[in-house]
Design an enzyme around this catalytic site. Structure first.
Site, PDB file in Angstrom:
ATOM      1  N   ASP A  42      10.164   2.984  -2.278  1.00 11.70           N
ATOM      2  CA  ASP A  42      11.624   2.945  -2.433  1.00 11.70           C
ATOM      3  C   ASP A  42      12.350   2.591  -1.153  1.00 11.70           C
ATOM      4  O   ASP A  42      11.801   2.686  -0.051  1.00 11.70           O
ATOM      5  CB  ASP A  42      12.127   4.317  -2.886  1.00 11.70           C
ATOM      6  CG  ASP A  42      12.131   5.322  -1.737  1.00 11.70           C
ATOM      7  OD1 ASP A  42      11.085   5.462  -1.078  1.00 11.70           O
ATOM      8  OD2 ASP A  42      13.178   5.948  -1.484  1.00 11.70           O
TER       9      ASP A  42
ATOM     10  N   LEU B 215      -0.816  11.132   6.704  1.00 10.81           N
ATOM     11  CA  LEU B 215      -2.230  11.261   6.352  1.00 10.81           C
ATOM     12  C   LEU B 215      -2.941  12.258   7.250  1.00 10.81           C
ATOM     13  O   LEU B 215      -3.768  13.039   6.788  1.00 10.81           O
ATOM     14  CB  LEU B 215      -2.926   9.901   6.420  1.00 10.81           C
ATOM     15  CG  LEU B 215      -2.733   9.025   5.183  1.00 10.81           C
ATOM     16  CD1 LEU B 215      -3.440   7.696   5.371  1.00 10.81           C
ATOM     17  CD2 LEU B 215      -3.272   9.724   3.938  1.00 10.81           C
TER      18      LEU B 215
ATOM     19  N   GLY C 115       5.664   7.683  -3.834  1.00 13.43           N
ATOM     20  CA  GLY C 115       5.422   6.251  -3.657  1.00 13.43           C
ATOM     21  C   GLY C 115       4.116   5.715  -4.216  1.00 13.43           C
ATOM     22  O   GLY C 115       4.013   4.535  -4.526  1.00 13.43           O
TER      23      GLY C 115
ATOM     24  N   ASP D  48       2.001   4.106   7.789  1.00 15.42           N
ATOM     25  CA  ASP D  48       2.864   3.607   8.853  1.00 15.42           C
ATOM     26  C   ASP D  48       2.378   4.212  10.177  1.00 15.42           C
ATOM     27  O   ASP D  48       1.420   3.725  10.763  1.00 15.42           O
ATOM     28  CB  ASP D  48       4.298   4.010   8.491  1.00 15.42           C
ATOM     29  CG  ASP D  48       5.347   3.354   9.352  1.00 15.42           C
ATOM     30  OD1 ASP D  48       5.794   2.261   9.006  1.00 15.42           O
ATOM     31  OD2 ASP D  48       5.727   3.953  10.366  1.00 15.42           O
TER      32      ASP D  48
ATOM     33  N   GLU E 177      -2.570   6.849  -1.177  1.00 13.68           N
ATOM     34  CA  GLU E 177      -1.288   6.702  -0.474  1.00 13.68           C
ATOM     35  C   GLU E 177      -0.773   5.279  -0.708  1.00 13.68           C
ATOM     36  O   GLU E 177      -1.566   4.341  -0.862  1.00 13.68           O
ATOM     37  CB  GLU E 177      -1.543   6.981   1.019  1.00 13.68           C
ATOM     38  CG  GLU E 177      -0.383   6.803   1.957  1.00 13.68           C
ATOM     39  CD  GLU E 177       0.760   7.790   1.747  1.00 13.68           C
ATOM     40  OE1 GLU E 177       1.290   7.825   0.626  1.00 13.68           O
ATOM     41  OE2 GLU E 177       1.128   8.491   2.705  1.00 13.68           O
ATOM     42  N   ASP E 178       0.540   5.119  -0.749  1.00 13.83           N
ATOM     43  CA  ASP E 178       1.102   3.784  -0.924  1.00 13.83           C
ATOM     44  C   ASP E 178       0.961   2.956   0.353  1.00 13.83           C
ATOM     45  O   ASP E 178       0.427   1.862   0.349  1.00 13.83           O
ATOM     46  CB  ASP E 178       2.574   3.843  -1.377  1.00 13.83           C
ATOM     47  CG  ASP E 178       3.433   4.769  -0.516  1.00 13.83           C
ATOM     48  OD1 ASP E 178       2.902   5.381   0.450  1.00 13.83           O
ATOM     49  OD2 ASP E 178       4.641   4.891  -0.806  1.00 13.83           O
TER      50      ASP E 178
ATOM     51  N   GLY F 228       0.819   7.002  10.389  1.00 10.61           N
ATOM     52  CA  GLY F 228      -0.419   7.724  10.078  1.00 10.61           C
ATOM     53  C   GLY F 228      -0.232   9.233  10.101  1.00 10.61           C
ATOM     54  O   GLY F 228      -1.156   9.989   9.780  1.00 10.61           O
TER      55      GLY F 228
ATOM     56  N   LYS G  65       0.051  -0.530   8.149  1.00 11.96           N
ATOM     57  CA  LYS G  65       0.716  -1.251   9.251  1.00 11.96           C
ATOM     58  C   LYS G  65       0.015  -0.871  10.556  1.00 11.96           C
ATOM     59  O   LYS G  65       0.507  -0.002  11.293  1.00 11.96           O
ATOM     60  CB  LYS G  65       2.187  -0.843   9.329  1.00 11.96           C
ATOM     61  CG  LYS G  65       3.006  -1.161   8.091  1.00 11.96           C
ATOM     62  CD  LYS G  65       4.438  -0.649   8.274  1.00 11.96           C
ATOM     63  CE  LYS G  65       5.297  -0.903   7.068  1.00 11.96           C
ATOM     64  NZ  LYS G  65       6.641  -0.278   7.183  1.00 11.96           N
TER      65      LYS G  65
HETATM   66  P1  5GP Z   1       3.589   7.667   8.078  1.00  8.46           P
HETATM   67  O1  5GP Z   1       3.431   9.150   8.023  1.00  8.46           O
HETATM   68  O2  5GP Z   1       2.267   6.936   8.033  1.00  8.46           O
HETATM   69  O3  5GP Z   1       4.429   7.239   9.252  1.00  8.46           O
HETATM   70  O4  5GP Z   1       4.465   7.237   6.838  1.00  8.46           O
HETATM   71  C1  5GP Z   1       3.917   7.089   5.571  1.00  8.46           C
HETATM   72  C2  5GP Z   1       4.991   7.154   4.515  1.00  8.46           C
HETATM   73  O5  5GP Z   1       6.187   6.514   4.964  1.00  8.46           O
HETATM   74  C3  5GP Z   1       4.577   6.404   3.267  1.00  8.46           C
HETATM   75  O6  5GP Z   1       3.935   7.249   2.351  1.00  8.46           O
HETATM   76  C4  5GP Z   1       5.902   5.924   2.726  1.00  8.46           C
HETATM   77  O7  5GP Z   1       6.479   6.932   1.933  1.00  8.46           O
HETATM   78  C5  5GP Z   1       6.743   5.733   3.948  1.00  8.46           C
HETATM   79  N1  5GP Z   1       6.756   4.322   4.388  1.00  8.46           N
HETATM   80  C6  5GP Z   1       6.158   3.787   5.471  1.00  8.46           C
HETATM   81  N2  5GP Z   1       6.413   2.472   5.578  1.00  8.46           N
HETATM   82  C7  5GP Z   1       7.196   2.165   4.505  1.00  8.46           C
HETATM   83  C8  5GP Z   1       7.779   0.943   4.045  1.00  8.46           C
HETATM   84  O8  5GP Z   1       7.662  -0.160   4.619  1.00  8.46           O
HETATM   85  N3  5GP Z   1       8.510   1.044   2.886  1.00  8.46           N
HETATM   86  C9  5GP Z   1       8.678   2.205   2.202  1.00  8.46           C
HETATM   87  N4  5GP Z   1       9.403   2.160   1.088  1.00  8.46           N
HETATM   88  N5  5GP Z   1       8.153   3.371   2.625  1.00  8.46           N
HETATM   89  C10 5GP Z   1       7.409   3.340   3.757  1.00  8.46           C
END
Ligand code: 5GP
Length: 186
Positions: A166, A115, A52, A110, A106-107, A112, A138
């Protein structure tokens, strides 16, 4: 992907415009300026989280003026849907990052969890420093207390696509960011 006026379909969901190319460009410029100031006289190793973050990273590094080397790693993603699988797998990191200023790119952050796991893994490889750069965050859904050193913009906990991100494998090539809207009654 089919376009109507200001709505697009990606796979089986509808999305509306959310963050323009222009705003993305401003965010990358602002982040790059901060990085250039903070790392003046230093070298950076950017660690791009596949898949991403590739578009964000490629735009950002072209605006970074300190010497940069590039590494890639892969972390688990949302799979085919919009919810986290609950597990984080990190693989593919081959470069030597011992003694380097590592900047994770990182894109979107969410929960965390991705990370937190990545920082834990990288810490064991004895870098000189670790910083985190994310295009979007977020904060309302962060589960882990995580410090994002450079963030483009904080957003509400809605699902977005485009600019590398995506939905079900589609939508990464969109040059702006779109937010899901198929519950909308318009
Ligand atoms: P976390 O580990 O912080 O919950 O999730 C991070 C990853 O979830 C991001 O690198 C991404 O790949 C995916 N992600 C989280 N939110 C979104 C979103 O709104 N759209 C998309 N396409 N991917 C997301």
């Amino acid at each position: 992907m089919s376009h109507s006026t200001d709505r697009i379909r990606v796979h089986d969901r509808m999305f509306r415009p959310y963050i323009s190319q222009h705003e993305i460009d401003e965010m990358t410029s602002r982040i790059a300026a901060s990085i250039n100031a903070a790392f003046a006289g230093e070298e950076l190793t950017v660690l791009v989280i596949l898949k991403g973050a590739i578009l964000f990273a490629s735009d950002l590094i072209r605006k970074i003026s300190v010497p940069v080397s590039i590494e890639f790693t892969r972390a688990s993603s949302y799979g085919n849907g919009m919810t986290h699988s609950g597990t984080t797998r990190i693989d593919g990191l081959t470069g030597d990052i011992a003694g380097r200023n590592v900047m994770i790119i990182e894109d979107i952050v969410d929960s965390g969890t991705t990370l937190r796991e990545l920082v834990k893994h990288i810490s064991g490889l004895e870098p000189k420093s670790i910083t985190i750069t994310a295009l979007l965050s977020k904060p309302e859904v962060h589960k882990d207390s995580i410090t994002i050193d450079y963030v483009g913009r904080e957003i509400a906990p809605d699902f977005v696509v485009g600019y590398g991100m995506d939905y079900a494998g589609y939508g990464r090539q969109l040059d702006a960011i779109w937010v899901v809207c198929d519950d909308e009654t318009t």
